[in-house]
Design an enzyme around this catalytic site. Structure first.
Site, mmCIF file in Angstrom:
data_model
loop_
_atom_site.group_PDB
_atom_site.id
_atom_site.type_symbol
_atom_site.label_atom_id
_atom_site.label_comp_id
_atom_site.label_asym_id
_atom_site.label_seq_id
_atom_site.Cartn_x
_atom_site.Cartn_y
_atom_site.Cartn_z
ATOM 1 N N LYS A 240 8.070 -2.007 -0.623
ATOM 2 C CA LYS A 240 7.371 -0.811 -1.118
ATOM 3 C C LYS A 240 7.781 -0.556 -2.554
ATOM 4 C CE LYS A 240 4.707 2.507 0.712
ATOM 5 N NZ LYS A 240 3.916 2.442 1.954
HETATM 6 N N1 GLU Z 1 0.339 1.729 1.806
HETATM 7 C C1 GLU Z 1 -0.171 1.322 3.074
HETATM 8 C C2 GLU Z 1 0.867 1.513 4.157
HETATM 9 O O1 GLU Z 1 1.757 2.306 4.030
HETATM 10 C C3 GLU Z 1 -0.764 -0.082 3.041
HETATM 11 C C4 GLU Z 1 0.185 -1.177 2.664
HETATM 12 C C5 GLU Z 1 -0.499 -2.529 2.441
HETATM 13 O O2 GLU Z 1 -1.684 -2.669 2.666
HETATM 14 O O3 GLU Z 1 0.230 -3.414 2.010
HETATM 15 O O4 GLU Z 1 0.788 0.923 5.195
#
Ligand code: GLU
Length: 438
Positions: free
Chosen positions: A128
């Site tokens: 992240k």
């Molecule tokens: N931000 C989204 C989540 O928390 C999607 C992450 C992604 O598609 O890599 O799952």
């Protein structure tokens, strides 16, 4: 004089000094995640030998992001990219722009991605990123310069086979396009697979924008069946009218449910007969907020949590369903569209009160599932139609939900602990197969 070092006696080499971020008094999102992991340890059997790996992010990068503002001044923002675990594949997870982003939060969000990706069995680890900034204070040019500089700074650890970003809170397709372009310019080749959630004209996938909300709806249907809850007469309350909350609300309304209450950063609304979503979303697109929408009654922030509903969808930020709110909620089913909305003590209260929680790591996994489809399509340069995407999404989500449901039933644990059991076993099994190097 001998140069040989004396062996140091009496050191138990299995004992480590915990790094500073493992302090027991960390009650932030990372502390919340650690507590969730502790609840799963008794269920890991011999794999628990490897469990410490879940408590230590593999890689943490903090970057300074300086940009020139439109007025000529130079502003600095703090950015992060955390790769929590890459045992099952490259790091994968979104990038968040928010004024309250902290390293503890990004660490937890990266860890939840590891669990989520393993729970739905897509071949990724967890990662992240985030920048502590209120993007509403930036012009479009400033936003672009910040995004590009951040991408360049984290360029040393990202890549289509290393770590793949995606949209999250306050980031969108345009920001993914800038990230993709910046990375591509730096490596000298157009590399669409370095981010997902891109515009469809730039290697994005059909259905990606709606995927998280569609996934919430899919697990909502399954959970409702188990509870004997009829969606066509259900009352739904939604916190967050961003990409996740708005799409989920629309799909539940299409199934006949009444969206009786919504909340966003600007305020809370209530309408017993069901809000006119089309009008509400048009209002919120115009004003950037739900407040001021006239065809509804305004509620206080706490009033929102006391509204009677059948389904409650927190689809905003972490730490919303606290113990104190969990005691007051009047709902039957919680679908976590957001990451980390429920604290561990609230989880216990909800279990006691017989309120079913479909946890984030399953409920909002539709986004990353279609991100995976996008990445596969980018690599093969062959694109699927939307019906195909949605069909595969529903299949992945349904299988994951049923598997977790079974474990919860067998072990008599919450769906969250069951999802962690399924995911942690998968992660630690690959950890064991790969072994330690050197
Ligand atoms: N931000 C989204 C989540 O928390 C999607 C992450 C992604 O598609 O890599 O799952």
């Amino acid at each position: 004089m001998s140069l040989a070092l004396e062996p140091v006696a009496h050191i138990d080499r299995t004992q480590h000094n915990p790094p500073p971020y493992l302090k027991a008094d960390d009650l932030g999102p990372w502390g919340q995640y650690l507590e969730q992991v502790d609840r799963v340890l008794p269920h890991l059997g011999r794999l628990s030998r490897w469990a410490e790996t879940l408590k230590r992010p593999k890689r943490i990068l903090t970057v300074d992001v300086p940009i020139e503002l439109d007025n000529g001044q130079v502003a600095h923002f703090e950015g992060y990219r955390v790769q929590h675990n890459v045992s099952r594949g490259p790091g994968k997870g979104g990038v968040r722009f928010h004024q309250e982003v902290t390293l503890s939060e990004v660490m937890a969000l990266a860890a939840w991605m590891s669990i989520k990706n393993a729970a739905v069995n897509v071949p990724y680890g967890g990662a992240k990123g985030g920048i502590r900034v209120d993007p509403r204070t930036l012009s479009r040019g400033e936003l672009e310069r910040m995004t590009r500089r951040y991408t360049s700074e984290i360029g040393i650890i990202i890549g289509p086979n290393q770590d793949i970003s995606a949209p999250d809170v306050n980031t969108n397709e345009q920001i993914m396009a800038w990230m993709m372009d910046t990375y591509s310019m730096n490596v000298g080749a157009t590399t669409t697979g370095v981010v997902t959630g891109k515009p469809v004209d730039l290697g994005g996938s059909l259905g990606r924008r709606e995927a998280t909300g569609r996934g919430v709806y899919t697990v909502g249907q399954l959970a409702a069946q188990h509870l004997g809850l009829d969606l066509s007469s259900a009352r739904v309350a939604v916190q967050g009218m961003g990409n996740v909350g708005a799409v989920a609300a629309r799909l539940f309304a299409q199934a006949g449910a009444r969206v009786v209450a919504v909340q966003d950063h600007s305020g809370s609304l209530y309408h017993e007969a069901g809000l006119d979503l089309q009008a509400l979303l048009a209002h919120s697109a115009r004003h950037g907020a739900v407040a001021g929408f006239e065809q509804a009654q305004a509620l206080s922030t706490e009033g929102f949590w006391e509204i009677e509903s059948d389904i409650l969808i927190p689809a905003a930020l972490e730490h919303q369903i606290t113990a104190e709110r969990a005691l007051r909620l009047r709902t039957r089913l919680i679908l976590e569209g957001a990451n980390g909305p429920t604290t561990p003590s609230a989880d216990d209260i909800l279990a006691d009160r017989n309120i079913l929680v479909v946890p984030d790591v399953i409920a909002n996994a539709g986004g990353v599932t279609v991100s995976y489809f996008e990445w596969v399509q980018d690599f093969s340069s062959f694109f699927w139609d939307e019906a195909e995407i949605n069909r595969r999404l529903v299949r992945v989500m349904s299988e994951a939900f049923q598997a977790v449901w079974e474990v919860a039933r067998e072990r008599q644990v919450s769906l969250r602990t069951a999802a962690f059991i399924v995911a942690c076993r998968r992660i630690l099994h690959t950890r064991e197969l790969r072994g330690l190097y050197p």
